[in-house]
Design a protein around this motif. Sequence first.
Motif, mmCIF file in Angstrom:
data_model
loop_
_atom_site.group_PDB
_atom_site.id
_atom_site.type_symbol
_atom_site.label_atom_id
_atom_site.label_comp_id
_atom_site.label_asym_id
_atom_site.label_seq_id
_atom_site.Cartn_x
_atom_site.Cartn_y
_atom_site.Cartn_z
ATOM 1 N N LEU A 131 0.846 -1.195 0.000
ATOM 2 C CA LEU A 131 0.000 0.000 0.000
ATOM 3 C C LEU A 131 0.884 1.248 0.000
ATOM 4 N N ARG A 133 0.765 5.300 -0.047
ATOM 5 C CA ARG A 133 -0.098 6.473 0.110
ATOM 6 C C ARG A 133 0.715 7.727 -0.171
ATOM 7 N N ARG A 168 -3.116 2.723 -8.052
ATOM 8 C CA ARG A 168 -4.006 3.147 -6.959
ATOM 9 C C ARG A 168 -3.567 4.478 -6.350
ATOM 10 N N ILE A 171 -4.549 7.271 -8.712
ATOM 11 C CA ILE A 171 -5.984 7.616 -8.681
ATOM 12 C C ILE A 171 -6.300 8.377 -7.398
ATOM 13 N N LYS A 172 -5.772 7.848 -6.285
ATOM 14 C CA LYS A 172 -6.054 8.448 -4.974
ATOM 15 C C LYS A 172 -5.605 9.910 -4.944
ATOM 16 N N GLN A 175 -8.023 12.066 -6.857
ATOM 17 C CA GLN A 175 -9.422 11.648 -6.744
ATOM 18 C C GLN A 175 -10.438 12.774 -6.922
ATOM 19 N N ILE A 178 -9.976 13.416 -11.081
ATOM 20 C CA ILE A 178 -9.613 12.335 -12.011
ATOM 21 C C ILE A 178 -10.519 12.327 -13.247
ATOM 22 N N GLU A 443 -12.195 0.857 -13.116
ATOM 23 C CA GLU A 443 -13.654 0.709 -13.140
ATOM 24 C C GLU A 443 -14.177 0.336 -11.767
ATOM 25 N N ARG A 444 -13.447 -0.488 -11.042
ATOM 26 C CA ARG A 444 -13.863 -0.853 -9.697
ATOM 27 C C ARG A 444 -13.816 0.341 -8.752
ATOM 28 N N ALA A 445 -13.009 1.309 -9.093
ATOM 29 C CA ALA A 445 -12.937 2.513 -8.253
ATOM 30 C C ALA A 445 -14.024 3.512 -8.642
ATOM 31 N N GLY A 446 -14.755 3.224 -9.700
ATOM 32 C CA GLY A 446 -15.856 4.116 -10.084
ATOM 33 C C GLY A 446 -15.543 5.027 -11.257
ATOM 34 N N ILE A 447 -14.406 4.782 -11.927
ATOM 35 C CA ILE A 447 -14.059 5.631 -13.075
ATOM 36 C C ILE A 447 -14.631 5.001 -14.338
ATOM 37 N N LYS A 448 -15.429 5.759 -15.043
ATOM 38 C CA LYS A 448 -16.020 5.256 -16.282
ATOM 39 C C LYS A 448 -14.939 5.320 -17.361
ATOM 40 N N ILE B 33 -21.475 0.781 -7.170
ATOM 41 C CA ILE B 33 -20.415 0.073 -7.914
ATOM 42 C C ILE B 33 -20.320 -1.356 -7.390
ATOM 43 N N GLU B 35 -18.239 -4.759 -8.379
ATOM 44 C CA GLU B 35 -17.105 -5.157 -9.223
ATOM 45 C C GLU B 35 -16.786 -4.022 -10.201
#
Lengths: 477, 121
Positions: A131, A133, A168, A171-172, A175, A178, A443-448, B33, B35
């Motif tokens: 991880l 950060r 990650r 993206i973080k 955020q 993004i 995509e799992r993080a919510g980014i289209k 969301i 998956e």
Amino acid sequence: MYGKQFIQIVLVLILFFIFVDKLTANENVNDTTQVVTSDISEDSEFMHELPPVYMVAPFIVLLLMIATGPLFYHHFWERNYPKVAMVLGSITVIYYLAVLNDSHSLLHSLAEYFSFIALLGSLFVASGGILLRVNRKATPFVNVLFLLFGSIIANVIGTTGASMLLIRPFIKMNQNRIRPYHIIFFIFMVSNIGGALTPIGDPPLFLGFLRGVPFFWVLANVWYIWIPTLLVLLAVFYLFDSFNKGNASSDTEEFTGKIEFKGAKNLIFLTIIILSVFIDPAVLSWVPSLSPLPFGIREIIMLAVIYFSYKKADQEILKANEFDFEPIKEVAYLFIGIFMTMIPALQLIAHEANVLSDKLTAGVFYWATGSLSGFLDNAPTYLNFLSAAMGKYLLDVNLKSDVVEFVMHDDIYLRAISVAAVFFGSMTYIGNGPNFMVKSICERAGIKMPSFFTYMIKYSIPILIPIFLVVWLIFFR
Amino acid sequence: MKTISQVLKENITGLCYYNRIILPFSAHFLKIIVESDIITDFSPSSKGIFIREKEDFTDIYFHEYKGLKSSISKYEAIKMVVVEKGKNIFNFDNHLKIALYLEDKHLVRIEKSDHDILFLE
């Protein structure tokens, strides 16, 4: 559920191919009526008939479905992509066994698949337990530094390792601002172009290294193409990012500037993976070959790393990273289909390239290797064009001494092939293994994320093609 | 019906049966969301999801999943952006990020999204 099925299918494939391979090997060696060598394999004595052109159809269908599935029949595709990949792969497998009587090509492709998925899987699991950060406000300049760092580190831990480790935090950090272009440029640089300087960076260069290209040859011969390409891409990214003002809430947020690193023990696993890359009978003579099994000691070490790094990982880090095997499972299924169905395409390309090798210029090698690397696996594409280029001097890619002679003789072809195989991997989501995994994590993080075609039309063609064109004009024309 | 704040404060769990999630609160849903599926269409004609508010709970059916528990790993969460009923939906400060963890015995642990988890509104 699919995990167990997948392992069973692969085990049955291995045993079956080995059995048929043993059964047919002698026949094939003595059969002088058969025409052409199939692919570039360790055993050039295996001669096989070329497949007909229509056998490329399963591969094209699979590529089209990968491109259109998530777009037009999203849920059917999500549920059925493993079956689609397997069925299309089976068409090629059955044809090769029943019609061409060629199990050797299948076994060889399976071996390459094993190396590919073992490396990708082990880097994915080991980096999933780390991880990172970065508590900094994302500005265009900080992002440029981040992408530059990722591109450099990709040469040390591979494009896959760097992508998994850094996507990650990237993206973080961004955020509140993004946009898809952040991820696309990340794929361009960290997941692909960055790793063009060492054989660890990207699989095609590693294949070249196994065949006899000196380890530091790429660094010494590609750096002056790598630096300007990367600088131009960073400048374009900076422009894009300068127009992004983000959410107002990010202005009120306080940043400590601290960089925190957790899961240091997984660095040991990453080191083991990188060192194990060299544990190959072609590099170290004392390493035993497990032939006819389609994997070696290296792959066994990598599989062990997958097991132990997952078992020993900090649960909190896995939770924070939302660790899931789905992204690697998706790659494993799709790519076994791709590796099987692309055998006819690669053999036909290899044949044509060898026939035409006298007429091929460095520019042709650059564009041909590049355009095919964007859609096919770039590792065998690299090898097939290397073989064709060596054919110009009547040298054999299967002989290490010939490869060394070729490198010393005229290295512009090798440079063109190396640069194109790595750079053009960023042209599509399927051009390189990490591209797909980065997309899935986002995509799992919510980014289209953009679709397969949008990625090409909106980003890779308008941004990358002009840059690649300039690279060709300056270095390979 | 309990509010989201009450549920979070009292650590009240939800339930999960195959493709159905039962939440002990009512809310306005903005984004879910699961998956790599990003769901923002909550209209009655939505093919992927159906939300039904009952007197004491909210039902969510994920039509594209046979079993949520078998699809989602133990480290992964179903993530949602919700707004407490009665609060101003247009104020971003009221947008809550919630993570649902599917546990054994059909239980669903409801947490305010962890700072580490990547979850973009």
